[in-house]
Design a protein around this motif. Sequence first.
Motif, PDB file in Angstrom:
ATOM      1  N   TYR A 130       0.858  -1.242   0.086  1.00 35.38           N
ATOM      2  CA  TYR A 130      -0.041  -0.017   0.065  1.00 35.38           C
ATOM      3  C   TYR A 130       0.932   1.402  -0.045  1.00 35.38           C
ATOM      4  O   TYR A 130       0.176   2.333   0.207  1.00 35.38           O
ATOM      5  CB  TYR A 130      -0.850  -0.137   1.097  1.00 35.38           C
ATOM      6  CG  TYR A 130      -0.324   0.225   2.787  1.00 35.38           C
ATOM      7  CD1 TYR A 130      -0.425   1.499   3.429  1.00 35.38           C
ATOM      8  CD2 TYR A 130       0.186  -0.929   3.265  1.00 35.38           C
ATOM      9  CE1 TYR A 130       0.197   1.395   4.618  1.00 35.38           C
ATOM     10  CE2 TYR A 130       0.927  -0.853   4.406  1.00 35.38           C
ATOM     11  CZ  TYR A 130       0.795   0.271   5.206  1.00 35.38           C
ATOM     12  OH  TYR A 130       1.426   0.634   6.355  1.00 35.38           O
ATOM     13  N   GLY A 131       2.030   1.229  -0.353  1.00 34.04           N
ATOM     14  CA  GLY A 131       2.974   2.248  -0.590  1.00 34.04           C
ATOM     15  C   GLY A 131       3.598   2.953   0.568  1.00 34.04           C
ATOM     16  O   GLY A 131       4.395   4.081   0.576  1.00 34.04           O
ATOM     17  N   ASP A 190      -1.062   4.954  -0.173  1.00 33.20           N
ATOM     18  CA  ASP A 190      -0.230   5.880   0.386  1.00 33.20           C
ATOM     19  C   ASP A 190       0.708   6.619  -0.704  1.00 33.20           C
ATOM     20  O   ASP A 190       0.963   7.756  -0.724  1.00 33.20           O
ATOM     21  CB  ASP A 190       0.389   5.261   1.534  1.00 33.20           C
ATOM     22  CG  ASP A 190       1.369   6.370   2.457  1.00 33.20           C
ATOM     23  OD1 ASP A 190       0.566   7.428   2.766  1.00 33.20           O
ATOM     24  OD2 ASP A 190       2.553   6.130   2.595  1.00 33.20           O
ATOM     25  N   ASP A 191       0.996   5.827  -1.846  1.00 35.59           N
ATOM     26  CA  ASP A 191       2.062   6.175  -2.829  1.00 35.59           C
ATOM     27  C   ASP A 191       1.270   6.627  -4.189  1.00 35.59           C
ATOM     28  O   ASP A 191       2.083   6.654  -5.243  1.00 35.59           O
ATOM     29  CB  ASP A 191       3.004   5.197  -3.055  1.00 35.59           C
ATOM     30  CG  ASP A 191       2.438   3.905  -3.590  1.00 35.59           C
ATOM     31  OD1 ASP A 191       1.296   3.768  -3.535  1.00 35.59           O
ATOM     32  OD2 ASP A 191       3.413   3.142  -4.070  1.00 35.59           O
ATOM     33  N   GLY A 192      -0.124   6.304  -4.117  1.00 40.27           N
ATOM     34  CA  GLY A 192      -0.841   6.521  -5.430  1.00 40.27           C
ATOM     35  C   GLY A 192      -1.471   5.647  -5.955  1.00 40.27           C
ATOM     36  O   GLY A 192      -2.208   5.692  -7.251  1.00 40.27           O
ATOM     37  N   ASN A 193      -0.893   4.356  -5.572  1.00 43.54           N
ATOM     38  CA  ASN A 193      -1.044   2.870  -6.507  1.00 43.54           C
ATOM     39  C   ASN A 193      -2.201   2.462  -5.602  1.00 43.54           C
ATOM     40  O   ASN A 193      -2.572   2.562  -4.295  1.00 43.54           O
ATOM     41  CB  ASN A 193       0.125   1.866  -6.330  1.00 43.54           C
ATOM     42  CG  ASN A 193       1.251   2.760  -7.414  1.00 43.54           C
ATOM     43  OD1 ASN A 193       1.037   2.905  -8.447  1.00 43.54           O
ATOM     44  ND2 ASN A 193       2.290   3.062  -6.683  1.00 43.54           N
ATOM     45  N   PRO A 194      -2.834   1.565  -6.307  1.00 46.41           N
ATOM     46  CA  PRO A 194      -4.141   0.813  -5.669  1.00 46.41           C
ATOM     47  C   PRO A 194      -3.366  -0.292  -4.846  1.00 46.41           C
ATOM     48  O   PRO A 194      -2.281  -0.578  -4.996  1.00 46.41           O
ATOM     49  CB  PRO A 194      -4.941   0.066  -6.773  1.00 46.41           C
ATOM     50  CG  PRO A 194      -4.023   0.215  -8.082  1.00 46.41           C
ATOM     51  CD  PRO A 194      -3.061   1.429  -7.671  1.00 46.41           C
ATOM     52  N   LEU A 195      -4.244  -0.888  -4.018  1.00 43.38           N
ATOM     53  CA  LEU A 195      -3.790  -1.734  -2.957  1.00 43.38           C
ATOM     54  C   LEU A 195      -3.415  -3.187  -3.501  1.00 43.38           C
ATOM     55  O   LEU A 195      -4.102  -3.392  -4.642  1.00 43.38           O
ATOM     56  CB  LEU A 195      -4.996  -2.200  -1.934  1.00 43.38           C
ATOM     57  CG  LEU A 195      -4.910  -2.891  -0.687  1.00 43.38           C
ATOM     58  CD1 LEU A 195      -4.061  -1.871   0.235  1.00 43.38           C
ATOM     59  CD2 LEU A 195      -6.105  -3.231   0.059  1.00 43.38           C
ATOM     60  N   GLY A 196      -2.280  -3.655  -3.027  1.00 44.69           N
ATOM     61  CA  GLY A 196      -2.251  -4.931  -3.172  1.00 44.69           C
ATOM     62  C   GLY A 196      -1.597  -5.019  -4.909  1.00 44.69           C
ATOM     63  O   GLY A 196      -1.150  -4.201  -5.533  1.00 44.69           O
TER      64      GLY A 196
END
Length: 266
Positions: A130-131, A190-196
């Motif tokens: 989750y970044g 947290d970093d702008g990417n989706p989860l997992g």
Amino acid sequence: MPTIVFLHAHPDDEASQTSGSMARAVEEGSRVVVVYATNGDHGESPDDLAEGESVVDRRRSEAERSAEAIGTHRIVWLGYADSGMTGWEQNAGENAFASAPVDEAAARFAAVLDEEDADVAVGYDWHGGYGHPDHVAVHRVLHRGAGLAARRPRVLESTMNRDAMRRFNDAARAAGAPEAQDFDPDQPMDDGNPLGTPEAEIHWQVDVTPWLATRRKALEAHASQTSDVGMMLGMPDDVFAVFFGHEYYIEAGREPGMVRGWPFGA
């Protein structure tokens, strides 16, 4: 039986991410070691700290209780500070894991792999699930450290199955479950990417439903972290089983396709 070394960012990450696999491996006779990159000092500060007791002291003692619940054979601390979430000033703080030179941190990790003559090293996917900066750093240190080890171990990356979470959440939303309304695994984390990770990119699904009680005990050991751990422990049993009944791993270089099996065999 193999020796498996799990690299986690903070105390409590082992409980929420890999405790089922760890407990099964112990039960089957493997040696299981957990390495914590940071001391978790930016976690929640409990109200019941004793005089002279710090958050770090508490989180170390909680990690020991989690290890007792799982059966973990050894705990190792790499000695870095918690870096906090993305954008926090602590990201660049003194001794923060996220800003530590990768070769330096990897050498510390490789030393543990060599001491244990590890067969398997486990960390996180490329964006740490989750970044979180420390989780992203775990990915880098995992691969670099495994490459520095005298006997290179197999490398597995713990991740979350984004498609499975979406399916479950869609079903819960259709059933009118209030907790499903605010959860979306495809939203930026947290970093702008989706989860997992999408299911198509995952190689191993591990059924850990027989060890759900152990997973609960491991989470309960980290009682000071009331926001995240408290939320997990507050799930009804059927919801907890869906979220924590399976663990997922990526194995670089393996042919595509998710196998429902056990990646930690001898």
